[in-house]
Scaffold this motif. Structure first.
Motif, PDB file in Angstrom:
ATOM      1  N   LEU C 173     -38.433  27.982  12.467  1.00 27.10           N
ATOM      2  CA  LEU C 173     -38.521  26.570  12.060  1.00 27.10           C
ATOM      3  C   LEU C 173     -39.116  26.491  10.657  1.00 27.10           C
ATOM      4  O   LEU C 173     -38.705  25.698   9.817  1.00 27.10           O
ATOM      5  CB  LEU C 173     -39.414  25.798  13.029  1.00 27.10           C
ATOM      6  N   GLN C 174     -40.098  27.359  10.435  1.00 27.11           N
ATOM      7  CA  GLN C 174     -40.789  27.388   9.153  1.00 27.11           C
ATOM      8  C   GLN C 174     -39.837  27.782   8.027  1.00 27.11           C
ATOM      9  O   GLN C 174     -39.843  27.204   6.954  1.00 27.11           O
ATOM     10  CB  GLN C 174     -41.906  28.408   9.255  1.00 27.11           C
ATOM     11  N   THR C 175     -39.007  28.796   8.292  1.00 22.21           N
ATOM     12  CA  THR C 175     -38.123  29.299   7.248  1.00 22.21           C
ATOM     13  C   THR C 175     -36.818  28.535   7.172  1.00 22.21           C
ATOM     14  O   THR C 175     -36.002  28.802   6.309  1.00 22.21           O
ATOM     15  CB  THR C 175     -37.792  30.779   7.489  1.00 22.21           C
ATOM     16  N   GLY C 176     -36.595  27.591   8.096  1.00 23.60           N
ATOM     17  CA  GLY C 176     -35.373  26.801   8.033  1.00 23.60           C
ATOM     18  C   GLY C 176     -34.168  27.485   8.659  1.00 23.60           C
ATOM     19  O   GLY C 176     -33.049  27.005   8.541  1.00 23.60           O
ATOM     20  N   LEU C 177     -34.408  28.622   9.314  1.00 23.50           N
ATOM     21  CA  LEU C 177     -33.306  29.265  10.022  1.00 23.50           C
ATOM     22  C   LEU C 177     -32.789  28.340  11.121  1.00 23.50           C
ATOM     23  O   LEU C 177     -31.598  28.289  11.409  1.00 23.50           O
ATOM     24  CB  LEU C 177     -33.791  30.588  10.624  1.00 23.50           C
ATOM     25  N   ILE C 178     -33.715  27.602  11.737  1.00 24.63           N
ATOM     26  CA  ILE C 178     -33.334  26.563  12.676  1.00 24.63           C
ATOM     27  C   ILE C 178     -34.085  25.281  12.292  1.00 24.63           C
ATOM     28  O   ILE C 178     -35.122  25.352  11.620  1.00 24.63           O
ATOM     29  CB  ILE C 178     -33.695  26.927  14.139  1.00 24.63           C
ATOM     30  N   ASP C 179     -33.545  24.135  12.685  1.00 29.02           N
ATOM     31  CA  ASP C 179     -34.261  22.889  12.421  1.00 29.02           C
ATOM     32  C   ASP C 179     -34.262  21.979  13.635  1.00 29.02           C
ATOM     33  O   ASP C 179     -34.800  20.889  13.592  1.00 29.02           O
ATOM     34  CB  ASP C 179     -33.687  22.169  11.188  1.00 29.02           C
ATOM     35  N   THR C 180     -33.647  22.441  14.732  1.00 30.40           N
ATOM     36  CA  THR C 180     -33.548  21.614  15.922  1.00 30.40           C
ATOM     37  C   THR C 180     -33.832  22.459  17.157  1.00 30.40           C
ATOM     38  O   THR C 180     -33.302  23.568  17.279  1.00 30.40           O
ATOM     39  CB  THR C 180     -32.128  21.013  16.035  1.00 30.40           C
ATOM     40  N   VAL C 181     -34.714  21.941  18.032  1.00 31.46           N
ATOM     41  CA  VAL C 181     -35.039  22.671  19.253  1.00 31.46           C
ATOM     42  C   VAL C 181     -34.994  21.706  20.429  1.00 31.46           C
ATOM     43  O   VAL C 181     -35.149  20.502  20.249  1.00 31.46           O
ATOM     44  CB  VAL C 181     -36.458  23.298  19.189  1.00 31.46           C
ATOM     45  N   ALA C 182     -34.760  22.254  21.613  1.00 32.67           N
ATOM     46  CA  ALA C 182     -34.889  21.450  22.825  1.00 32.67           C
ATOM     47  C   ALA C 182     -36.121  21.978  23.551  1.00 32.67           C
ATOM     48  O   ALA C 182     -36.172  23.144  23.912  1.00 32.67           O
ATOM     49  CB  ALA C 182     -33.654  21.584  23.694  1.00 32.67           C
ATOM     50  N   VAL C 183     -37.131  21.105  23.727  1.00 33.57           N
ATOM     51  CA  VAL C 183     -38.396  21.579  24.287  1.00 33.57           C
ATOM     52  C   VAL C 183     -39.144  20.411  24.912  1.00 33.57           C
ATOM     53  O   VAL C 183     -38.911  19.252  24.545  1.00 33.57           O
ATOM     54  CB  VAL C 183     -39.235  22.262  23.178  1.00 33.57           C
ATOM     55  N   ASN C 184     -40.029  20.706  25.877  1.00 38.35           N
ATOM     56  CA  ASN C 184     -40.831  19.636  26.460  1.00 38.35           C
ATOM     57  C   ASN C 184     -42.045  19.365  25.572  1.00 38.35           C
ATOM     58  O   ASN C 184     -42.492  20.262  24.845  1.00 38.35           O
ATOM     59  CB  ASN C 184     -41.242  19.974  27.898  1.00 38.35           C
ATOM     60  N   PRO C 185     -42.583  18.146  25.595  1.00 36.76           N
ATOM     61  CA  PRO C 185     -43.667  17.783  24.676  1.00 36.76           C
ATOM     62  C   PRO C 185     -44.864  18.742  24.704  1.00 36.76           C
ATOM     63  O   PRO C 185     -45.332  19.164  23.650  1.00 36.76           O
ATOM     64  CB  PRO C 185     -44.064  16.386  25.147  1.00 36.76           C
ATOM     65  N   SER C 186     -45.330  19.129  25.910  1.00 35.42           N
ATOM     66  CA  SER C 186     -46.560  19.933  25.921  1.00 35.42           C
ATOM     67  C   SER C 186     -46.329  21.305  25.307  1.00 35.42           C
ATOM     68  O   SER C 186     -47.183  21.826  24.584  1.00 35.42           O
ATOM     69  CB  SER C 186     -47.102  20.052  27.347  1.00 35.42           C
ATOM     70  N   THR C 187     -45.170  21.897  25.561  1.00 25.95           N
ATOM     71  CA  THR C 187     -44.887  23.199  24.947  1.00 25.95           C
ATOM     72  C   THR C 187     -44.754  23.071  23.431  1.00 25.95           C
ATOM     73  O   THR C 187     -45.217  23.937  22.687  1.00 25.95           O
ATOM     74  CB  THR C 187     -43.600  23.811  25.536  1.00 25.95           C
ATOM     75  N   SER C 188     -44.120  21.974  22.982  1.00 21.38           N
ATOM     76  CA  SER C 188     -43.941  21.821  21.538  1.00 21.38           C
ATOM     77  C   SER C 188     -45.300  21.777  20.848  1.00 21.38           C
ATOM     78  O   SER C 188     -45.451  22.266  19.730  1.00 21.38           O
ATOM     79  CB  SER C 188     -43.130  20.568  21.224  1.00 21.38           C
ATOM     80  N   ILE C 189     -46.316  21.212  21.556  1.00 23.98           N
ATOM     81  CA  ILE C 189     -47.654  21.168  20.966  1.00 23.98           C
ATOM     82  C   ILE C 189     -48.341  22.526  21.086  1.00 23.98           C
ATOM     83  O   ILE C 189     -48.892  23.062  20.127  1.00 23.98           O
ATOM     84  CB  ILE C 189     -48.503  20.068  21.632  1.00 23.98           C
ATOM     85  N   ALA C 190     -48.234  23.149  22.282  1.00 22.80           N
ATOM     86  CA  ALA C 190     -48.895  24.433  22.502  1.00 22.80           C
ATOM     87  C   ALA C 190     -48.408  25.476  21.504  1.00 22.80           C
ATOM     88  O   ALA C 190     -49.184  26.295  21.012  1.00 22.80           O
ATOM     89  CB  ALA C 190     -48.647  24.916  23.926  1.00 22.80           C
ATOM     90  N   LEU C 191     -47.117  25.453  21.180  1.00 22.91           N
ATOM     91  CA  LEU C 191     -46.564  26.469  20.280  1.00 22.91           C
ATOM     92  C   LEU C 191     -46.501  25.979  18.830  1.00 22.91           C
ATOM     93  O   LEU C 191     -45.948  26.651  17.974  1.00 22.91           O
ATOM     94  CB  LEU C 191     -45.177  26.902  20.755  1.00 22.91           C
ATOM     95  N   GLN C 192     -47.046  24.766  18.591  1.00 19.78           N
ATOM     96  CA  GLN C 192     -47.118  24.211  17.236  1.00 19.78           C
ATOM     97  C   GLN C 192     -45.758  23.886  16.625  1.00 19.78           C
ATOM     98  O   GLN C 192     -45.649  23.653  15.417  1.00 19.78           O
ATOM     99  CB  GLN C 192     -47.870  25.175  16.284  1.00 19.78           C
ATOM    100  N   TRP C 193     -44.710  23.860  17.443  1.00 27.79           N
ATOM    101  CA  TRP C 193     -43.390  23.533  16.897  1.00 27.79           C
ATOM    102  C   TRP C 193     -43.375  22.095  16.401  1.00 27.79           C
ATOM    103  O   TRP C 193     -42.624  21.758  15.499  1.00 27.79           O
ATOM    104  CB  TRP C 193     -42.290  23.712  17.956  1.00 27.79           C
ATOM    105  N   HIS C 194     -44.212  21.245  17.021  1.00 27.46           N
ATOM    106  CA  HIS C 194     -44.170  19.822  16.677  1.00 27.46           C
ATOM    107  C   HIS C 194     -44.562  19.576  15.229  1.00 27.46           C
ATOM    108  O   HIS C 194     -44.245  18.527  14.677  1.00 27.46           O
ATOM    109  CB  HIS C 194     -45.090  19.027  17.608  1.00 27.46           C
ATOM    110  N   THR C 195     -45.214  20.551  14.600  1.00 25.34           N
ATOM    111  CA  THR C 195     -45.591  20.343  13.201  1.00 25.34           C
ATOM    112  C   THR C 195     -44.390  20.483  12.278  1.00 25.34           C
ATOM    113  O   THR C 195     -44.460  20.167  11.102  1.00 25.34           O
ATOM    114  CB  THR C 195     -46.664  21.357  12.764  1.00 25.34           C
TER     115      THR C 195
END
Ligand code: NA
Ligand code: NA
Lengths: 428, 163, 309
Positions: C173-195
């Motif tokens: 996500l950081q490098t722009g290789l991907i820009d879209t994910v399917a994830v549940n809210p709590s995991t997105s926060i736990a793994l910092q993807w939400h940033t």
């Protein structure tokens, strides 16, 4: 019985049995005793194929070997000389900087001494430095740069620490940033010492020459982008470590073989084979140590050692002091890769219990190991240098002593000032 | 016998070089494709991960040939020549035994992956990729035995440094 | 008997605390005959690695994603098809009837399912608002490695998804290789993807489950009363965890909104178009035996009956 097998294994290790077989034997023995099928070893070995970051190891190692075999070392010395040569102690500082940069890419496998030493020792002698100083400087510099990205030991520490699943995650990107100040401190201390060496010496420095600087830049046109793209890419968060490695290997291969043609197509397979022998040796040790770590954690070894140590040492200060002594001895006897995979699984949980940040531990561990490379009597670089420059090992012992004490001071500072390692990643 | 060994060594070297070249090309292509066109190729990353294992085990196999495994050289550096020789016979035999044990049990590991129809990634079966484990450890065991034998008969030489 | 159980969940999480409490209860109630030992944080490797270790009795069990045993039985995919459920109430209404299908299918393969754990709904999250499948077409969408269903759906929608292990998602996500994910809210926060993403499409994509399985070899070594104790304690623990989890997901959603995440609303037409896309993909996958077609149809019928009420 329970002490007999470990004792026999220890003796076999000291007698020169390949370390991976000793580590594998201890894990197999553990499995055997707990009635786990010995296939477990194969399962652990196959785990190597499930860790994305490991792709970086063969690719960076190959790129480093290829650079070492090409004329890149000469160009590196030329360009650093053009820009740093005017300072007091200029050439010595040039040597330090060039060695550090080169080691970061080649991982202190002795390549630096072999590839750069041959260039630097005669050049330093011509500039008027004493032979003792030159030999000491080059031998010491062979491991300088271990703390700078993308050095293999930094990556490997991250891999091993991630296996431990701590509450504080250890990311390799953070390690790369954490190494900057401590590595810089070592470089600075040695540079100051070198500058001080030139007192009373006839000036070996030359004024800054703009034309030479431009010519040197032109000469290095293909190499200059490399540190910027790779390090900038990693530090800037544009690439993952494995991606940076892929780019480096691909680029260096094209430049040295096709564009510059410094490596012939007959030499290329030899470089590939030699670099992969080192990779094989490292990955094999890593693979079997995944198995032994699993077993050790299962058996609660770190907890028991911690319980024992805690009875005698209550404060982190004393613990760190003892750790330093222990690591110096360890670094003398073991190469850095084996030391990492064998000791980190034991030391890390204990250190965390004493409140030491895992990233700080990684940096101080590697800093100690860096010293171990040239600690008498058995530091590996002493022997490589003795072989390379055809000098008795005793001469190298004497030559490295002042460097040893300077870096020991640096190691103590790094150990007791966690901010140096943690400040830049915002954990200080 | 000697011809056979030379042929085997050459084959190992060739495979290793081809593996590494493929790895560099694929890895380089993948990252360039991402940077330039925004999309990599799906199977490259998992394939590269398996190649790391292959390159590593082949490298280890070749390192065995020239006795370049990581060791603690403490006693070896100080001991007189005859002691060195006997220690070498002992340690090489031990290494052969351990590699043999690993190779033996890895065969079962591969068999099990075959029986369970394990997938390495996507629809690619895992067992052909795992076969390198028994193969490399088996060959390492043979090599360690040969070296122990050579040390025993006094013909201590290390091949590979010539290259 | 000692049950060694591996999980990717880090130590110190609420989840692990509850699991440790369950272990203590089991030990006490079986008078020490059954001990449960955990290996949190993925130290035993990926789900695949854990399954291999279970076969050779190095481990006796693992907490894994429900898809980890897809190759053992396609029944594990029963709950994992997109847009099957619209809310948690629907999930809870059918579990008593349909969980046994999954448990029985895995029992035939030598796995005892000690519990299915609800992980909440996954949403599409991206760096730009996604309303229709056309919006997704120029996105770089992550799909978990080996997830054929998601992959087929996105490919049918004209997207070439990027398949990566979970461990690579953050850097990608950081490098722009991907820009879209399917994830549940709590995991997105736990793994910092939400940033790294700012928009979430407010239409539940798929309901996530984890499961705790142990090998029947290990399980059958216990006496029947001990087996019943383990089953019961774990069932109670998972029920409590599911309740807690539903609250956590609500909290995580609020936290995301506070962090500036925008939940993009869809029109009824958009929703129908999304479901049509998924249906087409499912038709395509039907011949490949990727999911249990008949039981899935039964599940859909039951849900439609519920919605009609
Ligand atoms: Na050392
Ligand atoms: Na050594």
């Amino acid at each position: 019985m329970s002490i007999l097998i470990p004792l026999i294994l220890l003796l076999l290790a000291l007698a020169g049995a390949p370390l991976f077989t000793v580590i594998a034997a201890s894990a197999l023995w553990g499995y055997y005793q707990t009635e786990v099928d010995l296939q477990a070893m194969a399962v652990s070995i196959y785990q190597v194929a499930e860790m994305p970051v490991l792709i970086a190891i063969p690719l960076f190692t190959f790129a480093g070997y290829l650079l070492g075999e090409s004329k890149a070392p000469q160009r590196l010395v030329r360009i650093t000389d053009a820009f740093l040569g005017w300072m007091p102690g200029g050439l010595a500082i040039v040597s330090l900087a060039a060695c550090a940069l080169f080691t970061a890419f080649t991982g202190a496998s002795g390549v630096t001494i072999v590839a750069l030493g041959a260039l630097l020792v005669p050049a330093l002698a011509k500039a008027g430095y004493k032979e003792q100083f030159n030999l000491g400087l080059v031998t010491t510099s062979g491991s300088l740069g271990l703390l700078f990205a993308p050095s293999l030991p930094l990556i490997l520490y991250g891999v091993v620490a991630q296996q431990m699943a701590l509450d504080t995650p250890v990311s390799i990107d953070d390690l790369f940033i954490a190494g900057l100040l401590p590595g810089g401190l070592m470089l600075l201390a040695l540079s100051l010492y070198s500058a001080w060496q030139t007192r009373g010496m006839e000036r070996e420095t030359h004024p800054f020459d703009q034309r030479e600087a431009l010519a040197a830049i032109k000469d290095c046109a293909w190499e200059i982008p490399l540190p910027f793209v790779i390090l900038g890419g990693i530090y800037g968060g544009f690439f993952a470590v494995s991606e940076a490695a892929a780019l480096t290997a691909f680029y260096v291969l094209i430049v040295s073989v096709i564009i510059r043609r410094e490596i012939s197509l007959t030499e290329l397979p030899v470089v590939m084979r030699d670099s992969m022998k080192l990779v094989g040796a490292i990955l094999l040790i890593l693979a079997v140590s995944i198995a032994s770590t699993n077993y050790m954690v299962d058996a609660g070894v770190p907890e028991r050692i911690f319980g024992y140590i805690q009875q005698h040492i209550s404060d982190p200060f004393t613990f760190l002091l003892l750790l330093t002594v222990f690591l110096l001895i360890l670094g003398m006897m073991l190469d850095i890769f084996s030391a990492l995979v064998i000791m980190i699984p034991i030391i890390l949980p204990i250190a965390v219990n004493y409140g030491i940040h895992p990233i700080h531990l990684g940096i101080l561990f590697l800093a100690n190991m860096q010293l171990g490379y040239f600690t008498p009597p058995v530091g590996m670089n002493l022997f490589i240098a003795s072989f390379r420059f055809n000098k008795p090992v005793m001469t190298l012992y004497r030559a490295t002593i002042p460097f040893f004490f300077i870096l020991l001071l640096c190691v103590l500072i790094i150990t007791y000032v966690p901010w140096l390692s943690l400040g830049l990643i915002g954990e200080g | 016998m000697k011809k056979l060994l030379t042929a085997l060594h050459r084959a190992e070297d060739t495979v290793l070089v081809l593996l590494l070249l493929t790895m560099i090309t694929l890895a380089g292509f993948d990252i360039l494709a991402r940077l330039l066109f925004g999309g990599g190729v799906l199977w490259i990353s998992p394939f590269l991960r398996v190649m790391v294992l292959w390159v590593g085990l082949f490298g280890a196999l070749i390192a065995t040939r020239s006795r370049e495994h990581i060791t603690i050289d403490l006693i070896n550096r100080m001991a007189p020549v005859p002691v060195k020789r006997w220690l070498s016979v002992l340690t090489q035999s031990f290494a052969a035994f351990i590699c043999g044990v690993i190779a033996w049990h890895s065969v079962e590991f591969v068999q099990m992956a075959y029986e369970y129809g394990d997938k390495a990634y996507g629809q690619v079966p895992a067992w052909p990729l795992q076969i390198i484990i028994p193969l490399s450890f088996g060959l390492m065991a043979v090599r360690f035995i040969l070296q122990a034998g050579a040390d025993l008969t006094g013909a201590v030489k290390t091949e590979g440094q010539s290259a | 008997t000692t049950l060694k159980i591996a999980t990717l969940a880090p130590d110190g999480t609420n989840w692990m605390k509850q699991m440790r409490k369950a272990a203590a209860t089991i030990k006490q109630e079986t008078e020490g005959r059954v001990k449960v030992k955990y290996f949190p944080g993925g130290v035993q490797g990926s789900d695949k690695s854990v399954l291999r270790k279970m076969r050779i009795n190095q481990l006796q069990g693992g907490m894994m994603s429900i898809g980890a045993l897809a190759s053992a039985s396609n029944m594990t995919q029963l709950y994992s098809l997109p847009f099957t459920f619209r809310n948690v109430e629907e999930v809870n209404a059918v579990r008593d009837e349909f969980d046994p299908y999954i448990k029985d299918a895995l029992a035939d393969k030598g796995y005892v399912v000690l519990g299915l754990s609800e992980g909440g709904f996954a949403y599409l999250m991206s760096d730009s608002p996604l309303k229709t499948s056309v919006d997704v077409q120029n996105k770089k969408v992550w799909v978990p490695e080996g997830d054929r269903i998601s992959q087929t759906i996105f490919e049918n929608g004209g997207v070439q998804p990027v398949s990566l292990p979970v461990s690579d998602v953050y850097t990608s996500l950081q490098t722009g290789l991907i820009d879209t994910v399917a994830v549940n809210p709590s995991t997105s926060i736990a793994l910092q993807w939400h940033t790294k993403v700012s928009y979430a499409t407010d239409y539940p994509l798929v309901f996530l489950f984890g499961m705790l399985v142990v090998s029947d070899k290990a399980f059958n070594r216990m006496s029947e009363t001990d087996q019943a104790t383990v089953q019961r304690v774990m069932r109670e623990t998972f029920a409590a965890l599911d309740k807690q989890n539903a609250k956590d997901e609500q909290g995580a959603r609020q936290a995301l909104i506070q962090n500036g995440m925008e939940f993009v609303q869809l029109s009824e037409d958009d929703k129908i178009a999304w479901r049509q896309l998924a249906d087409d993909a499912l038709k395509e996958l039907r011949e490949d035996d990727v999911y249990p077609v008949e039981v899935y149809q039964k599940l859909v019928n039951r849900l439609e009956a519920l919605r009609a009420e």
